[in-house]
Design a protein around this motif. Structure first.
Motif, PDB file in Angstrom:
ATOM      1  N   UNK A  81       0.777  -1.233   0.000  1.00  0.00           N
ATOM      2  CA  UNK A  81       0.000   0.000   0.000  1.00  0.00           C
ATOM      3  C   UNK A  81       0.807   1.280   0.000  1.00  0.00           C
ATOM      4  N   UNK A  82       2.100   1.174  -0.253  1.00  0.00           N
ATOM      5  CA  UNK A  82       2.949   2.358  -0.254  1.00  0.00           C
ATOM      6  C   UNK A  82       3.766   2.391  -1.547  1.00  0.00           C
ATOM      7  N   UNK A  83       3.916   3.575  -2.119  1.00  0.00           N
ATOM      8  CA  UNK A  83       4.719   3.727  -3.330  1.00  0.00           C
ATOM      9  C   UNK A  83       6.195   3.614  -2.965  1.00  0.00           C
ATOM     10  N   UNK A  84       6.924   2.885  -3.778  1.00  0.00           N
ATOM     11  CA  UNK A  84       8.357   2.726  -3.560  1.00  0.00           C
ATOM     12  C   UNK A  84       9.057   2.572  -4.904  1.00  0.00           C
ATOM     13  N   UNK A 113      10.533  12.318  -4.932  1.00  0.00           N
ATOM     14  CA  UNK A 113      10.304  13.226  -6.064  1.00  0.00           C
ATOM     15  C   UNK A 113       8.851  13.151  -6.525  1.00  0.00           C
ATOM     16  N   UNK A 114       8.293  11.953  -6.536  1.00  0.00           N
ATOM     17  CA  UNK A 114       6.892  11.792  -6.953  1.00  0.00           C
ATOM     18  C   UNK A 114       5.961  12.503  -5.980  1.00  0.00           C
ATOM     19  N   UNK A 115       6.206  12.341  -4.702  1.00  0.00           N
ATOM     20  CA  UNK A 115       5.336  12.945  -3.702  1.00  0.00           C
ATOM     21  C   UNK A 115       5.493  14.461  -3.650  1.00  0.00           C
ATOM     22  N   UNK A 116       6.696  14.945  -3.865  1.00  0.00           N
ATOM     23  CA  UNK A 116       6.922  16.392  -3.795  1.00  0.00           C
ATOM     24  C   UNK A 116       6.367  17.136  -5.003  1.00  0.00           C
ATOM     25  N   UNK A 127      -1.166   8.216  -1.140  1.00  0.00           N
ATOM     26  CA  UNK A 127      -2.407   7.445  -1.185  1.00  0.00           C
ATOM     27  C   UNK A 127      -2.950   7.381  -2.613  1.00  0.00           C
ATOM     28  N   UNK A 128      -2.809   8.476  -3.364  1.00  0.00           N
ATOM     29  CA  UNK A 128      -3.288   8.499  -4.751  1.00  0.00           C
ATOM     30  C   UNK A 128      -2.493   7.528  -5.616  1.00  0.00           C
ATOM     31  N   UNK A 129      -1.175   7.529  -5.461  1.00  0.00           N
ATOM     32  CA  UNK A 129      -0.351   6.598  -6.241  1.00  0.00           C
ATOM     33  C   UNK A 129      -0.651   5.155  -5.838  1.00  0.00           C
ATOM     34  N   UNK A 130      -0.786   4.927  -4.547  1.00  0.00           N
ATOM     35  CA  UNK A 130      -1.103   3.579  -4.068  1.00  0.00           C
ATOM     36  C   UNK A 130      -2.467   3.133  -4.574  1.00  0.00           C
TER      37      UNK A 130
END
Length: 192
Positions: A81-84, A113-116, A127-130
């Motif tokens: 459930x987490x982006x990595x 970088x994705x989250x920022x 949460x959106x990416x997950x």
């Protein structure tokens, strides 16, 4: 480094357009109190009648799959459930998977970088990416239902559909000095 082929650029464009169509469909679906009827015409000949979900569900589901594919191309995956980050593509089962690092100075998109890149809270971005990975891996791979316009999943998918093209620009087009194709959809307002 190799230059991206015309075929790859066409695939990225195709996937980005599918996300834009899915985002439009999701925005419509989220605005309905009741699902409206739909008519599809080819050259003014009515060929399909039914509920609007006959269009929106498929468009949203296709956008989920294409968003997942672009996120993986950029170097992201989901774990619990987490982006990595995808650490080593060569160690993966499919050696022919293309990744941004093959074209852009061995740089893959990092989680940070994705989250920022998201102007809102980073927890919401994650949460959106997950949600994209969850919907693709669990929701679409198994029995799916309609998207509830009030659900947090629909809202998170809408955020992801807006964000993936930004990530693709930042992580692929910009570093290569390429112009990203425009995927903004235009439509005319329905006359009552």
């Amino acid at each position: 480094m190799t230059a991206p082929s015309e075929e790859l650029l066409a695939w990225l464009d195709y996937r980005s357009k599918a996300i834009a169509i899915g985002q439009l469909a999701l925005r419509h679906a989220m605005s309905w109190e009741q699902v409206p009827s739909m008519q599809i015409r080819f050259d003014d000949r009515l060929v399909i009648e039914g509920l609007a979900t006959g269009f929106t569900n498929g468009a949203i589901e296709a956008a989920v799959i294409h968003a997942r594919a672009l996120l993986e191309f950029l170097g992201l995956k989901a774990v619990k459930g987490s982006a990595t980050e995808i650490t080593e593509r060569e160690a993966r089962k499919h050696h022919d998977d293309l990744g941004v690092e093959q074209f852009v100075s061995a740089i893959k998109l990092t989680r940070e970088a994705a989250l920022s890149a998201y102007p809102g809270p980073s927890a919401e971005a994650e949460s959106a990416l997950a949600a994209v990975f969850y919907a693709a891996n669990k929701g679409l791979a198994h029995t799916t239902g309609s998207f509830d316009r009030n659900s947090s999943e629909a809202r998170l998918l809408e955020i992801a559909f807006r964000g993936v093209p930004v990530l693709l620009f930042n992580g692929f087009y910009r570093p290569l000095g390429l112009v990203q194709p425009v995927h903004e959809l235009t439509f005319r307002r329905r006359i009552a």
